[in-house]
Design a protein around this motif. Structure first.
Motif, PDB file in Angstrom:
ATOM      1  N   CYS A  61      11.818   0.808  -3.834  1.00 51.44           N
ATOM      2  CA  CYS A  61      10.946   1.436  -4.086  1.00 51.44           C
ATOM      3  C   CYS A  61      10.935   1.804  -5.813  1.00 51.44           C
ATOM      4  N   ASP A  88      -3.751  -0.611  -3.308  1.00 55.42           N
ATOM      5  CA  ASP A  88      -3.683   0.552  -2.833  1.00 55.42           C
ATOM      6  C   ASP A  88      -4.822   0.878  -1.843  1.00 55.42           C
ATOM      7  N   ARG A 110       5.080  11.093  -1.230  1.00 57.44           N
ATOM      8  CA  ARG A 110       4.099  10.041  -1.314  1.00 57.44           C
ATOM      9  C   ARG A 110       4.391   8.735  -2.350  1.00 57.44           C
ATOM     10  N   THR A 160       5.166  10.088   3.888  1.00 62.36           N
ATOM     11  CA  THR A 160       6.271  10.531   4.663  1.00 62.36           C
ATOM     12  C   THR A 160       6.340  12.122   4.956  1.00 62.36           C
ATOM     13  N   THR A 217       0.886  -1.059   0.150  1.00 60.42           N
ATOM     14  CA  THR A 217      -0.078   0.150  -0.179  1.00 60.42           C
ATOM     15  C   THR A 217       0.821   1.285  -0.029  1.00 60.42           C
ATOM     16  N   ARG A 218       0.145   2.405  -0.126  1.00 61.68           N
ATOM     17  CA  ARG A 218       0.833   3.703  -0.272  1.00 61.68           C
ATOM     18  C   ARG A 218       1.696   3.962   1.038  1.00 61.68           C
ATOM     19  N   THR A 219       2.873   4.577   1.001  1.00 62.89           N
ATOM     20  CA  THR A 219       3.577   5.116   2.045  1.00 62.89           C
ATOM     21  C   THR A 219       3.713   6.747   2.097  1.00 62.89           C
TER      22      THR A 219
END
Length: 740
Positions: free
Chosen positions: A68, A257, A153, A6, A2-4
């Protein structure tokens, strides 16, 4: 994966002396700063507004893990004042015009994985003619810098970009959701996507539905509905029930997601005979809010933004706020959603309409505002005219078209100061400044609109520049200021064709030299810039059920030499009590009832004392007021006949902060007398000292203004912050703040 996301709030390098034409930056001086950040610390008043209007540069390094590489990377900004140009590793990735709406850029092709990356933001904080609200002088300051949050993101190749969730048929048993899902597909082909939709309330998950969606290459939109929702609680002013809706998209082998947003089920509409919330008629009682603060302008973190919403709802007892004159912090709006405070949100602007390029930017602002806030139950109307501008048929036809296309579920309006203006919106909004203390308080809406029929109508400003009042003004002016707010709301309450009134304004604010009192402050608020109340705030505080909080506020300093001619009469007492008993020198002087016949338009009229039994003569005695509800005393106020300072009081909004995001809290310092009442004319200063992982957002030595002052303390890391304050006579009790 899923999205991260920061939070990029720490460890920015900032240079205030930037010149884009320079090629050699080896000698440039950068300082370490954190977001939210103001490009320059300002004085409280008497400064030239051009001091923040310059170009600055922000740089930040960030790393991306090799894992990533198959992901997409975006950088998101909540607000930069007022123009931003972005670079990643030296590559120009785009620009954004406007300081009040969020924007994002994909930086997937510019970043390095497994090594450091550099994000550079060039910020132009000048008043440019191609960006609203600029082009002419405006009655507020726009400040500068990256004054809201920024995020990194990381998402899969296919992800959910946004979701517009409209609650429908909320007053029926079979409520439903109409959903528009906005999908971004970065692959080379359309993909079939399974979307799990989950609705979650305070008790847990209420439902889960599966929807099959085709994600076309690039950006696409999928529309579907979820029907027969049972056991849903409505969002209203007293019980603002919120629900979380989660969208999980699955494309095997390509993407996973989760996108989450919050919603509330409510029906809100302004009609010809007033405003209705969930079928119930409600008189709107509110104030306008500027999002500015002393010294740092707009650059206040989440907790402070939310505190403003709490002040408006819980201290001033409002049910609506207007975000004058621009979209404001999402944190402020988050709290409005959570506590049941209605929001009138409008695009940036003040009187001036620019050229075609300017208008194109304004159209973009309409879309950006709506896309950010279309799921909020608190936002009940879109302001899509430039505040107090003249008619422009083509321009406002287009802003209405955009608003209705992007959000058909809400009404549109636009704030005017001219009569007989062309009505293209759903609601006619007017800044009615007719009241100057004389008999006329508000005009009939037909006189304002020039129409032969009644239409949905809202008063969006009154008072303000007609009667600016400083918190340390003479008592008679403070009382008249409060009475003007009372009179307008009383008139609104008795006119069925006015849905409500939003006064100008909640807080004093810095402004351009052409406005205000010559010191760059407009003293139009019912509170000052530090959110400390004036007498007028007491009227608003008194308009709530005494079972929640009893209010008893005599509008006096209790001294016979403060008013013209002496004495304290007529004495106005803002209260929600049934009756007030007065004692002078310990002797009972009478029981006084609210003036319900004179002020039939407000729920809790004031007590007015024009005569006092056995009026005292040469001797001045202590005064005591007791408020009663249903025959029981619920509150008491006392005044000393010879007040002297006895204590420097310190009151913190919060004594626990967090370290994993920007955080700050306010401390109010007040010199009080024997009865705990403020001493408004004492010319004291206080020296502030701080120890531990925190900073004072402003000067360390400051004068009391009208007997009190506030400071904001910002956390820098985990630990214990101790704030000490000393004036010439007293030392306040230390404020200890724990940062977790």
């Amino acid at each position: 994966m899923t999205r991260t996301i920061t939070n990029l709030y720490k460890d920015w390098n900032y240079c205030s002396d930037f010149d884009e034409s320079m090629t050699d930056w080896s000698h440039a001086v950068f300082e370490k700063v954190s977001l939210p950040h103001t490009n320059i610390m300002l004085p409280y008043n008497y400064f030239n507004e051009t001091v923040y209007q310059f170009i600055s540069c922000y740089k930040k390094s960030f790393d991306l893990q090799p894992a990533c590489k198959r992901k997409r990377v975006f950088v998101d900004f909540e607000g930069i004042a007022s123009y931003a140009k972005l670079y990643v590793n030296g590559h120009n990735i785009g620009e954004h015009k406007g300081g009040y709406t969020p924007f994002s850029f994909e930086i997937t092709d510019e970043v390095h994985h497994g090594s450091s990356n550099e994000l550079t933001v060039i910020v132009d904080s000048k008043e440019r003619d191609d960006i609203p609200p600029f082009g002419y002088e405006i009655d507020y300051l726009t400040y500068g810098g990256i004054y809201r949050e920024a995020y990194l993101r990381i998402v899969d190749p296919i992800f959910i970009e946004n979701a517009f969730v409209r609650t429908a048929d909320v007053l029926d048993e079979n409520r439903k959701l109409d959903i528009s899902l906005f999908v971004n597909n970065g692959t080379n082909a359309a993909e079939n996507m399974l979307v799990n939709v989950r609705l979650k309330g305070p008790e847990g998950y209420l439902l889960e539905r599966r929807v099959n969606v085709t994600a076309d290459q690039g950006k696409s939109r999928a529309d579907f509905s979820i029907c027969d929702l049972g056991h849903i609680q409505l969002w209203d002013l007293e019980h603002p029930h919120m629900y979380e809706i989660e969208f999980e998209c699955l494309v095997p082998g390509i993407a996973s997601d989760i996108y989450t947003t919050r919603i509330g089920f409510r029906d809100a509409k302004v009609r010809e005979d007033g405003f209705y919330l969930n079928g119930r008629k409600v008189k709107l009682r509110g104030l306008n809010r500027h999002q500015s603060f002393p010294y740092v302008g707009y650059a206040m973190p989440e907790r402070v933004q939310k505190k403003d919403a709490e002040l408006l709802k819980y201290e001033l007892k409002l049910n609506v706020v207007r975000t004058s004159h621009y979209p404001q912090s999402r944190h402020f709006l988050d709290r409005c959603d959570e506590i049941g405070l209605l929001v009138f949100e409008e695009i940036p602007g003040w009187q001036h309409i620019g050229d075609e390029k300017w208008k194109e930017t304004a159209y973009t602002h309409v879309k950006e505002m709506i896309e950010r806030d279309w799921n909020r139950p608190s936002v009940f109307i879109w302001g899509i005219r430039i505040n107090e501008s003249g008619d422009d048929h083509d321009f406002y036809t287009e802003t209405n078209r955009i608003a209705r296309e992007w959000d058909p579920s809400r009404q549109t309006t636009g704030v005017r100061c001219i009569t007989s203006s062309e009505l293209l919106e759903d609601v006619y909004s007017m800044n009615d400044f007719i009241h100057t203390g004389e008999e006329i308080v508000l005009r009939d809406q037909k006189e304002v609109t020039g129409l032969d029929r009644y239409v949905p109508y809202l008063v969006t400003e009154f008072n303000g520049h007609m009667f600016p009042t400083k918190r340390f003004d003479q008592e008679e002016r403070l009382v008249e200021h409060a009475m003007r707010h009372l009179r307008v709301h009383d008139a609104v309450g008795q006119d069925p064709h006015i849905s409500g009134a939003i006064g100008w304004c909640a807080f004093d604010y810095n402004t351009h030299f052409g406005f205000g009192s010559g010191d760059r402050i407009c003293y139009h608020g019912v509170m000052d810039m530090f959110r400390i109340p004036k007498f007028a705030a007491a009227f608003y505080r008194s308009q709530d059920d005494p079972r929640k909080e009893a209010v008893l506020e005599p509008m006096t300093l209790w001294t016979r030499g403060e008013r013209s001619g002496g004495g304290i009469r007529p004495l106005v007492i803002f209260t929600n009590c049934d009756e007030v008993k007065l004692y002078i020198g310990g002797t009972y002087k009478g029981t006084f009832k609210p003036e319900r016949e004179q002020y039939a338009g407000v729920e809790y009229p004031p007590v007015m004392i024009s005569q006092i039994e056995g009026e005292w003569g040469d001797h001045w005695h202590e005064g005591e007021f007791a408020g009663y509800v249903s025959g029981t005393e619920v509150i008491r106020r006392k005044f000393s006949p010879d007040p002297v300072p006895v204590k420097l009081r310190a009151e913190a909004d919060d004594v626990e902060l967090i370290s994993d995001r920007p955080d700050a809290t306010r401390i109010v310092y007040t010199l009080v007398d024997q009865e705990g009442n403020l001493l408004p004319f004492i010319p004291e200063y206080i020296d502030l000292t701080i120890s531990g992982p925190g900073e004072i957002m402003g000067p360390h030595r400051t004068a009391l203004i009208g007997g009190c002052i506030a400071v904001w303390i910002r956390a820098q890391d985990k630990g214990v912050i101790t704030v000490s304050a000393q004036c010439s006579q007293f030392r306040a009790e230390d404020v200890v703040i724990s940062v977790h």
